[in-house]
Scaffold this active site. Structure first.
Site, PDB file in Angstrom:
ATOM      1  N   LYS A  39       2.692  11.244  -3.467  1.00  0.00           N
ATOM      2  CA  LYS A  39       1.697  10.514  -4.253  1.00  0.00           C
ATOM      3  C   LYS A  39       0.769  11.471  -5.014  1.00  0.00           C
ATOM      4  O   LYS A  39       0.277  11.159  -6.087  1.00  0.00           O
ATOM      5  CB  LYS A  39       0.875   9.628  -3.312  1.00  0.00           C
ATOM      6  CG  LYS A  39      -0.080   8.671  -4.001  1.00  0.00           C
ATOM      7  CD  LYS A  39      -0.679   7.741  -2.965  1.00  0.00           C
ATOM      8  CE  LYS A  39      -1.716   6.809  -3.547  1.00  0.00           C
ATOM      9  NZ  LYS A  39      -2.246   5.905  -2.504  1.00  0.00           N
TER      10      LYS A  39
ATOM     11  N   GLU B 248      -7.191   0.461  -4.842  1.00  0.00           N
ATOM     12  CA  GLU B 248      -7.272   0.360  -3.388  1.00  0.00           C
ATOM     13  C   GLU B 248      -8.618  -0.201  -2.902  1.00  0.00           C
ATOM     14  O   GLU B 248      -8.642  -1.081  -2.046  1.00  0.00           O
ATOM     15  CB  GLU B 248      -6.959   1.721  -2.755  1.00  0.00           C
ATOM     16  CG  GLU B 248      -5.461   2.013  -2.829  1.00  0.00           C
ATOM     17  CD  GLU B 248      -5.099   3.482  -2.668  1.00  0.00           C
ATOM     18  OE1 GLU B 248      -5.950   4.260  -2.203  1.00  0.00           O
ATOM     19  OE2 GLU B 248      -3.957   3.832  -3.012  1.00  0.00           O
TER      20      GLU B 248
ATOM     21  N   ASP C 149       0.884  -1.166   0.000  1.00  0.00           N
ATOM     22  CA  ASP C 149       0.000   0.000   0.000  1.00  0.00           C
ATOM     23  C   ASP C 149       0.921   1.215   0.000  1.00  0.00           C
ATOM     24  O   ASP C 149       1.529   1.540   1.018  1.00  0.00           O
ATOM     25  CB  ASP C 149      -0.888  -0.026   1.254  1.00  0.00           C
ATOM     26  CG  ASP C 149      -1.671   1.279   1.438  1.00  0.00           C
ATOM     27  OD1 ASP C 149      -1.633   2.146   0.533  1.00  0.00           O
ATOM     28  OD2 ASP C 149      -2.328   1.420   2.491  1.00  0.00           O
TER      29      ASP C 149
ATOM     30  N   ASP D 227     -12.881   5.426   2.181  1.00  0.00           N
ATOM     31  CA  ASP D 227     -11.457   5.518   2.515  1.00  0.00           C
ATOM     32  C   ASP D 227     -11.092   6.946   2.905  1.00  0.00           C
ATOM     33  O   ASP D 227     -10.998   7.831   2.061  1.00  0.00           O
ATOM     34  CB  ASP D 227     -10.627   5.044   1.311  1.00  0.00           C
ATOM     35  CG  ASP D 227      -9.120   5.029   1.600  1.00  0.00           C
ATOM     36  OD1 ASP D 227      -8.690   5.605   2.626  1.00  0.00           O
ATOM     37  OD2 ASP D 227      -8.378   4.446   0.792  1.00  0.00           O
TER      38      ASP D 227
HETATM   39  P1  ADP Z   1      -3.025   7.467   3.619  1.00  0.00           P
HETATM   40  O1  ADP Z   1      -3.905   6.439   2.990  1.00  0.00           O
HETATM   41  O2  ADP Z   1      -3.321   8.851   3.149  1.00  0.00           O
HETATM   42  O3  ADP Z   1      -1.580   7.118   3.520  1.00  0.00           O
HETATM   43  P2  ADP Z   1      -3.669   6.501   6.297  1.00  0.00           P
HETATM   44  O4  ADP Z   1      -4.757   5.595   5.937  1.00  0.00           O
HETATM   45  O5  ADP Z   1      -2.402   5.919   6.775  1.00  0.00           O
HETATM   46  O6  ADP Z   1      -3.388   7.563   5.169  1.00  0.00           O
HETATM   47  O7  ADP Z   1      -4.263   7.492   7.409  1.00  0.00           O
HETATM   48  C1  ADP Z   1      -3.475   8.446   8.037  1.00  0.00           C
HETATM   49  C2  ADP Z   1      -4.366   9.329   8.869  1.00  0.00           C
HETATM   50  O8  ADP Z   1      -5.012   8.542   9.873  1.00  0.00           O
HETATM   51  C3  ADP Z   1      -3.609  10.438   9.562  1.00  0.00           C
HETATM   52  O9  ADP Z   1      -4.292  11.655   9.407  1.00  0.00           O
HETATM   53  C4  ADP Z   1      -3.652   9.984  11.014  1.00  0.00           C
HETATM   54  O10 ADP Z   1      -3.621  11.091  11.899  1.00  0.00           O
HETATM   55  C5  ADP Z   1      -4.978   9.273  11.083  1.00  0.00           C
HETATM   56  N1  ADP Z   1      -5.057   8.358  12.237  1.00  0.00           N
HETATM   57  C6  ADP Z   1      -4.229   7.335  12.541  1.00  0.00           C
HETATM   58  N2  ADP Z   1      -4.597   6.759  13.686  1.00  0.00           N
HETATM   59  C7  ADP Z   1      -5.686   7.429  14.143  1.00  0.00           C
HETATM   60  C8  ADP Z   1      -6.528   7.311  15.292  1.00  0.00           C
HETATM   61  N3  ADP Z   1      -6.307   6.403  16.231  1.00  0.00           N
HETATM   62  N4  ADP Z   1      -7.566   8.182  15.419  1.00  0.00           N
HETATM   63  C9  ADP Z   1      -7.787   9.121  14.476  1.00  0.00           C
HETATM   64  N5  ADP Z   1      -7.024   9.272  13.370  1.00  0.00           N
HETATM   65  C10 ADP Z   1      -5.991   8.452  13.206  1.00  0.00           C
HETATM   66 MG    MG Z   2      -4.596   4.875   2.044  1.00  0.00          MG
END
Ligand code: ADP
Ligand code: MG
Length: 616
Positions: A87, A187, A23, A211
């Site tokens: 990205k 995705e 991912d 998502d």
């Molecule tokens: P991406 O797909 O854009 O790479 P992710 O799916 O990894 O992103 O999500 C990252 C986001 O999730 C960040 O904004 C992070 O702050 C948020 N996040 C991670 N853990 C938590 C949580 N426990 N509660 C709320 N938000 C969270």
């Molecule tokens: Mg993602």
């Protein structure tokens, strides 16, 4: 006996090859594999937790590159040398991102607005492909270390809304990182595979994948039927995510602390970091207390929820739009899958649950879902999961030659396989008993510029006037990429089938070249296509008019016939001169001249036909 290899890097024996699922996220990236012993997908874990790698690259003054958490720590200290959200720039020209350049703290080069973006760090320029390759290299290195095997093959995920350029850029990044990218998958498709939805043959499901990541939001409506995943619609906002929640908290605290717009960057960045901590804390607690620059900051769950309510509402509006675009009602949705770190926020979960009026799938860790699904896909490709069907896409469009040597595409490039498409054609000549169906592969408008795959002759069509036979041509690509072309004349049932292997003999380079050519020649192709269409239409006009004046000669005035013949000659000359405008002009003129008498004759014929008949 099977082959046994020794992994030079780790010194261990390597008996089997592992294909990893990756991912490659905007905010975080992750690798997953399917475990051999349990046959279940797992995300890679470091001793201290999930091997989630922030998608951030830092370059120091000496050219050293760091990726992930250490790079994240440099966001504050050296923003101009720390690249995040790369990205968003994949496959983009400067023109594409110019409206959002304020979003990036680093330098995006804008010397040529049509060229692909470059990022300047110190004296060097990097393409988003190179930057992503550094992230992928890091992921590969960590996975090799944790799994103690060499990794050279991967499945990488991209958002469903990624276009060809963005997908190709992702593939290239993989290649640069020394990975053979076996497949780029969507995705939402990965998420649904992770939950095992639609994995079985003969299963039909319609699902919504919600998502909400760090900086982007998308919702996709998919149908899964016999292992074919089809994205019916996607909707969302590429500038909406967890970061915006953090910003909302920062705003709130800034007002409380009396910090103005001109506050120093460092303090704001600190506020942002604590804001993210607060948000995560409030996912499982009712209140947060922290400290920034020696001052206390507080936030309760209800306060947080009222701050982010507008953001959440926007995601729900997008869900409504996605359903509308897909032509599906909420009641038709069989499952709702939650993806992305920000779906952990309780308000998000309840809002989505309330909107769809059903429980959501959130058993899996939302950070892992996409990587897990990529691993499932990788496992299918490795041939370990005969239960599941292979998902693939066609690298080039498939179609047949129609009148004037034009390419009529039945299955566009990047279509999922297995796949099926059918279209009806008819004959050009009276009494035509056969039809030659030539199958081509490529992106150009004229078949002569594409690659011929096969030819099929449908013979034995019973004599009928031109335009009456209905020949249905069907393309069927099975899970192994074998194309079967069949043609059947529907009125008589005369049928014919052939089998073709579409991808055979084409290297990646050739496919790339063909795509490049289609881009280079796009303008020229449009011109040629217009000419061919005009000429084809003109020729038909000539044929029917010619027949008409012979058949109904006793009902026409000699002047009408003479004028018609004169203009038919003019049109023939225009066709010979290949002058599109002239052809169109002469066609219109001929039409003008023949219309009055054609109507007169047809009306007479109709009256004759009605004579003595009762009209009910
Ligand atoms: P991406 O797909 O854009 O790479 P992710 O799916 O990894 O992103 O999500 C990252 C986001 O999730 C960040 O904004 C992070 O702050 C948020 N996040 C991670 N853990 C938590 C949580 N426990 N509660 C709320 N938000 C969270
Ligand atoms: Mg993602």
């Amino acid at each position: 006996m099977g082959k046994v290899a020794i992994n030079i890097a780790t010194g261990s024996l390597q008996t089997e090859e592992i294909i990893v699922g990756i991912d490659l996220g905007t905010t975080n990236s992750l690798v997953a594999i399917v475990r051999k012993d349990t046959a279940r997908p797992i995300a890679l874990k470091e001793t201290d937790g999930l091997a989630l790698v922030p998608s951030i690259v830092h370059f120091d003054e000496y050219g050293n590159i760091t990726v992930g958490n250490p790079a994240r720590d440099m966001l504050l200290k050296q923003p101009e040398r720390t690249i995040y959200s790369v990205k968003r720039l994949m496959g983009k020209s400067y023109k594409d991102v110019s409206g959002h350049s304020g979003f990036f703290a680093y330098n995006i080069i804008d010397d040529d607005s049509d060229a692909l973006v470059k990022i300047q760090v110190g004296e060097r320029f990097y393409s988003p492909i190179e930057l992503s390759s550094y992230i992928l290299k890091e992921l590969k290195k960590r996975a090799e270390h944790l799994l103690k095997v060499n990794i050279s093959k991967a499945v990488i995920t991209v958002p469903a809304y990624f276009n060809d350029a963005q997908r190709q850029a992702t593939r290239d990044a993989g290649r640069l990182a020394g990975l053979d990218v076996l497949r780029i998958i969507n995705e939402p498709t990965a998420a649904s595979l992770a939950y095992g939805i639609g994995a079985k043959h003969h299963e039909e499901k319609t699902i919504a994948v919600y998502d909400l990541g760090g900086g982007t939001f998308d919702v996709s409506i998919l149908t899964i039927s016999n292992g074919i995943f089809e994205v019916l619609s996607t909707n969302g906002d590429t500038y909406l995510g967890g970061d915006d929640m953090d910003n909302a908290i920062v705003q709130h605290w800034s007002v409380q602390l009396g910090i103005t717009g001109q506050a120093d960057k460092n303090l704001m960045q600190q506020l942002r970091m604590v804001a993210e901590d607060a948000k995560k804390h409030l996912t499982s607690n009712e209140a947060f207390a922290g400290e920034v620059g020696g001052r206390t900051v507080l936030l309760t769950r209800p306060e947080f929820e009222s701050l982010i309510q507008p953001l959440v509402n926007r995601t729900i509006t997008a869900c409504t739009n996605a359903l509308r675009d897909a032509g599906v009602t909420k009641e038709k949705i069989d499952a709702v899958v939650m993806v992305g770190g920000s779906t952990r926020v309780p308000l998000v979960k309840t809002s989505v649950r309330n909107f769809f009026g059903r429980e959501v799938n959130d058993d899996l860790n939302p950070d892992e879902v996409v990587a897990l699904g990529a691993a499932v896909q990788a496992d299918i490709l490795a041939g370990n999961n005969a239960e599941m069907l292979l998902l693939d896409v066609t690298p080039l469009s498939l179609g047949i030659e129609t009148m004037g040597g034009l390419m009529d595409v039945l299955i566009p490039r990047n279509s999922k396989i297995p796949n099926r498409a059918a279209r009806q054609y008819t004959t050009q000549k009276d009494g035509q008993s056969g039809m030659r169906i030539s199958v081509f592969q490529g992106e150009r408008d004229l078949v002569k510029d594409n690659r011929k795959l096969a030819e099929l002759n449908l013979t034995g069509i019973p004599g009928m006037p031109a335009g009456l036979p209905k020949v249905e041509v069907t393309f069927l690509i099975d899970a192994d990429g074998i194309l079967r072309v069949s043609a059947v004349e529907l009125r008589s049932g005369v049928a014919q089938t052939i089998e073709v292997k579409p991808q055979y003999g084409l290297t990646d380079e050739q496919v790339e070249q063909m795509l490049m050519d289609s881009l280079t020649h796009a303008k020229e192709d449009i011109g040629t296509r217009a000419l061919v269409e005009a000429a084809t239409e003109a020729q038909q006009m000539l044929d029917t008019t010619g027949k008409f004046i012979v058949k109904y000669q006793d009902q026409l005035q000699p002047e009408e016939v003479a004028l018609t013949k004169e203009h038919m000659k003019l049109l023939e000359l225009a066709i010979a001169a290949q002058d599109k405008d002239k052809i169109q002009h002469c066609t219109e003129q001929l039409n003008e001249i023949s219309r009055p008498y054609a109507e007169r004759v047809m009306e007479g014929a109709l009256k004759d036909a009605m004579k003595g008949r009762k009209v009910l």
